[in-house]
Design an enzyme around this catalytic site. Structure first.
Site, mmCIF file in Angstrom:
data_model
loop_
_atom_site.group_PDB
_atom_site.id
_atom_site.type_symbol
_atom_site.label_atom_id
_atom_site.label_comp_id
_atom_site.label_asym_id
_atom_site.label_seq_id
_atom_site.Cartn_x
_atom_site.Cartn_y
_atom_site.Cartn_z
ATOM 1 C CG ASP A 364 -13.484 46.023 35.630
ATOM 2 O OD1 ASP A 364 -12.842 47.060 35.482
ATOM 3 O OD2 ASP A 364 -14.720 45.986 35.760
ATOM 4 C CE LYS A 473 -13.578 38.635 30.600
ATOM 5 N NZ LYS A 473 -13.522 38.206 32.004
ATOM 6 C CG ASP A 475 -16.840 42.556 30.003
ATOM 7 O OD1 ASP A 475 -17.902 42.134 29.520
ATOM 8 O OD2 ASP A 475 -16.498 42.355 31.186
ATOM 9 C CG ASN A 477 -19.810 44.111 31.878
ATOM 10 O OD1 ASN A 477 -20.208 42.953 31.927
ATOM 11 N ND2 ASN A 477 -18.535 44.424 31.949
ATOM 12 C CG ASP A 545 -20.190 37.116 34.026
ATOM 13 O OD1 ASP A 545 -19.087 36.896 33.504
ATOM 14 O OD2 ASP A 545 -20.663 38.258 34.166
HETATM 15 C C1 DGJ Z 1 -18.177 40.830 33.285
HETATM 16 C C2 DGJ Z 1 -17.369 39.675 32.802
HETATM 17 O O1 DGJ Z 1 -18.176 38.686 32.289
HETATM 18 C C3 DGJ Z 1 -16.489 39.172 33.937
HETATM 19 O O2 DGJ Z 1 -15.794 38.038 33.528
HETATM 20 C C4 DGJ Z 1 -15.565 40.282 34.361
HETATM 21 O O3 DGJ Z 1 -14.682 40.575 33.322
HETATM 22 C C5 DGJ Z 1 -16.373 41.491 34.756
HETATM 23 N N1 DGJ Z 1 -17.294 41.877 33.737
HETATM 24 C C6 DGJ Z 1 -15.471 42.648 35.070
HETATM 25 O O4 DGJ Z 1 -16.163 43.791 35.319
#
Ligand code: DGJ
Length: 723
Positions: A364, A473, A475, A477, A545
């Site tokens: 990120d 990757k 993501d 969130n 994480d």
């Molecule tokens: C959540 C992911 O699980 C992390 O590994 C990382 O990529 C962060 N987001 C970045 O914002």
């Protein structure tokens, strides 16, 4: 594979080792008879299907069928008053359906599911499919319950297609992908529970009389529950007992559970979560449910997992990385978080290259004006102050160093502070008049909209087409809130959760078609979207994480219930660990991460020379064992949940890799005996470190002794079959 006994009206679905049998009672009601180790035939329908009219059971006068006391193969809310497989509302306001058997079709192969992930075959000879049509003639409704058997995998898949052949609108509110009714069985319910950074811990409870269920209402399969459960006979353990596993190939809201009645019937169900779900089916329309994957093990939980692992590895994961070894990677996230420059990334990569790492992943913070978690999602253009030569320049430099380059995206999100949001404030999921609740300072793009999907396809593909990016990757969130779409009318708002998932799958299909050789790793704040559906698009997923090696033991153990090692991202991170503050030896961090897709998440330049040499050795070792770990059969010999240690074994051809992890030190502790599994008992095995030779029978039946050594220590033992 699948046969229909015309005379007795019984369907036999067979895999190499299992039978799934149901029949047509009075040629009208599909009634479940048996699922388990193979049996050749049912000697008498009447004996196998007790029809029992009890007080207070409603029965149809002609046939005297009390649905409530039967093991129904597929039940609509109607005269069956248990948790149904199917529930819909009609224009007359009623929510009652009456289903009867109509027709069946058996054919070779296994069709793809429109818009949804599904187990695939490489030739029609690998599978056979039964489509069972049930109908409600009054409403012109047809329901196709589709079963496919994959004999070599000992897997049965189930999905349901609903067709409106009538003249009125139907609103579907519940369509389970699979329902199985078991009679006279006493089960435990095993599932995976957790939260952010503590995903998929194994949970086991007795199946209770009444309803027991897990679900997700978060918009994705979630950190909290996984779309999987198993029903295990009492006392079943890793190697013994009957275990039935159910997993849904779906990345959105799901429900899974049991209803056990007084008549000792346990109904097991799994499907899209009916919560806030209402799908409109106009005349002529069809609805396709996601696919449920069912496996039966006569030898405990371990075999159930290995059945899931094999089919996930070979017939769910796709693309060149299904078979090719996945690269050892380094990711800059825990090394730099948002604060990095191009030269920081290059120096992390240089050191990593020296250690033998194959792929540098930039996480990120590389786009828009992103210096923290509060801006720029949606603006997928390089942040020039950090990366003056853009992604193309950086990726080129990494490639020139002889490494592959990978990049983080969070394509489904939009920051309120972004050019994209300023231009398109209605592109996020939202409900008119309601506050747009933020999660990690961000909103979710409305993937039900075609314009949004096109924008994201172009944004991601234009970077993948211009820069040498070998890995992404992907993501996600936050959880969903205010799940509504600006483009849909009020009738269709309850479709948004599912339409969203279909939209994401469509985008992924497009990107994969255009960039088939890019390796995708799924991520959702760690493992918030770890499901068989997502593995169809991304053959590996960041497990959690929480990168602490000791915490990872339970997380990875739980994840391995369904998902093979080759799907689990696992990295060595710095100490003290960023999530829990624990110090663990580098050796332990390395060996725990080697039970997955191995990588690093720290700046190797910050290690001492000695530690750096150790890292080099770790990578060398992982490259030697990765074929066995990634593609081997896994045996969980000791569980971190109950044994104060973990012992995981991987066997492929002649190679055996055993990891043994000590958790807490204990004074004066007894020995642990670890008995290996999956060996050829007539062969000899050599310990590759000591050179000692052991019989396969000795290692399996007697085993090896281990002591609870120092706290948080790990070791690896490798055996090779020599004769
Ligand atoms: C959540 C992911 O699980 C992390 O590994 C990382 O990529 C962060 N987001 C970045 O914002």
């Amino acid at each position: 594979m699948i046969k229909f006994d015309e005379k007795n009206r019984i369907f036999y679905l067979e895999t190499n080792n299992t039978s799934y049998i149901f029949g047509l009672l009075k040629d009208k009601h599909p009634v479940h008879i048996y699922w388990g180790s193979k049996i050749a035939e049912i000697s008498s329908f009447e004996d196998a299907v007790p029809v029992d009219v009890r007080a207070f059971c409603t029965v149809d006068e002609k046939n005297q069928i009390p649905e409530e006391t039967l093991t129904m193969e597929f039940a609509a809310l109607g005269t069956d008053v248990r948790t149904p497989s199917f529930h819909a509302f009609y224009e007359d306001g009623t929510g009652l359906s009456k289903l009867s058997y109509k027709s069946y079709k058996i054919f070779n192969g296994k069709p793809a599911l429109k818009g949804l992930p599904a187990i695939y075959t490489e030739s029609d000879s690998e599978a056979q499919t039964l489509e069972l049509e049930l109908a409600d003639d009054l409403k012109g409704l047809s329901i196709f319950v589709c079963y496919s058997v994959l004999p070599q995998y000992d897997v049965i898949t189930k999905s349901v297609r609903v067709k409106n052949n009538g003249n009125e609108k139907i609103k579907l509110s519940r369509v389970m992908s699979s329902t199985v009714d078991f009679r006279s069985e006493d089960f435990d319910f095993i599932h995976l529970a957790g939260a952010w950074a503590t995903e998929r811990h194994i949970s086991r409870e007795a199946v209770m009389t009444g309803i027991q269920m897990i679900d997700s209402k978060r918009g994705s399969s979630s950190h909290h529950h996984n779309p999987f459960f198993a029903l295990a006979s009492k006392g079943a353990d890793e190697e013994n007992g009957n275990v039935y596993g159910f997993s849904l190939m779906y990345s959105g809201n799901f429900v899974a559970g049991t209803e056990k009645t007084y008549y000792d019937i346990t109904r097991a169900f799994i499907g899209i979560n009916p919560f806030n779900f209402g799908w409109n089916l106009n005349p002529g329309d069809e609805f396709q449910s996601p696919e449920a994957v069912l496996v039966y093990s006569d030898r405990g939980i371990g075999k159930m997992s290995r059945l899931f692992h094999k089919v996930a590895r070979e017939r769910i994961c796709r693309g060149k990385y299904r078979d090719e070894m996945r690269p050892v990677l380094i990711n800059n996230w825990e090394a730099t978080y948002f604060e990095f420059t191009e030269s920081d990334i290059i120096s992390i990569a240089k050191k990593a290259k020296e250690a033998g790492v194959e792929l540098m992943v930039l996480d990120d913070g590389w786009f828009g004006k992103r210096d923290g978690g509060n801006s720029s999602l949606g603006d997928w253009v390089p942040y020039k102050e950090k990366l003056p030569d853009g992604i193309e320049g950086l990726a080129g430099k990494i490639e020139n160093m002889g490494m592959k380059f990978g990049l983080w995206f969070e394509p489904e999100m939009i920051s309120p502070d972004s050019d994209l949001y300023r231009a398109h404030p209605d592109w996020c999921l939202h409900v008119k008049g309601r506050e747009r609740t933020l999660g990690r300072n961000q909103l979710i793009l409305d993937f039900t909209r075609e314009d949004v999907r096109e924008y994201i396809k172009n944004a991601v593909c234009s970077i993948l087409s211009t820069a040498p990016v070998s890995y992404v990757k992907w993501d996600f969130n936050r959880n969903m809130s205010e799940v509504g779409s600006a483009l849909l009318d009020e009738e269709h708002q309850c479709e948004v959760y599912h339409r969203y998932v279909l939209g994401v799958y469509e985008v992924m299909e497009h990107i994969l078609k255009n960039h088939p050789d890019v390796l995708f790793e799924g991520c959702s704040g760690g493992g918030g979207r770890f499901d068989l559906g997502w593995l169809y698009y991304m053959p590996q997923i960041w497990t959690s994480d929480d990168s602490d090696a000791i915490e990872r033991l339970e997380i990875q153990e739980g994840t391995s219930m369904v998902y093979p090692a080759c799907t689990m991202g696992a990295h060595v991170s710095a100490v003290p660990n960023h999530q829990v503050g624990r110090n663990t030896p580098l050796n332990t961090r390395g060996l725990v991460a080697m039970s997955g897709q191995f990588g690093y998440e720290l700046d190797l330049a910050k290690l001492s020379d000695e530690e750096f040499e150790e890292v080099k050795e770790q990578i060398k070792l992982y490259k030697e064992i990765r074929e066995t770990v990634q593609h081997g059969e896994m045996y969980r010999l000791k569980s971190p949940q109950k044994d104060n240690c973990a012992a995981w074994e991987y066997v492929k051809d002649d190679d055996v890799v055993l990891f043994y992890h000590n958790i807490l030190a204990r004074a004066n502790s007894p020995y642990e005996r670890v008995k290996l599994c999956g060996l050829d008992e007539n062969a000899k095995y050599k310990d590759l470190e000591t050179g000692k030779i052991y019989g396969g029978d000795y290692l399996s039946k007697f085993g090896i002794y281990k002591t609870h050594g120092s706290e948080f220590t790990s070791e690896i033992i490798r055996f090779k079959k020599i004769q």
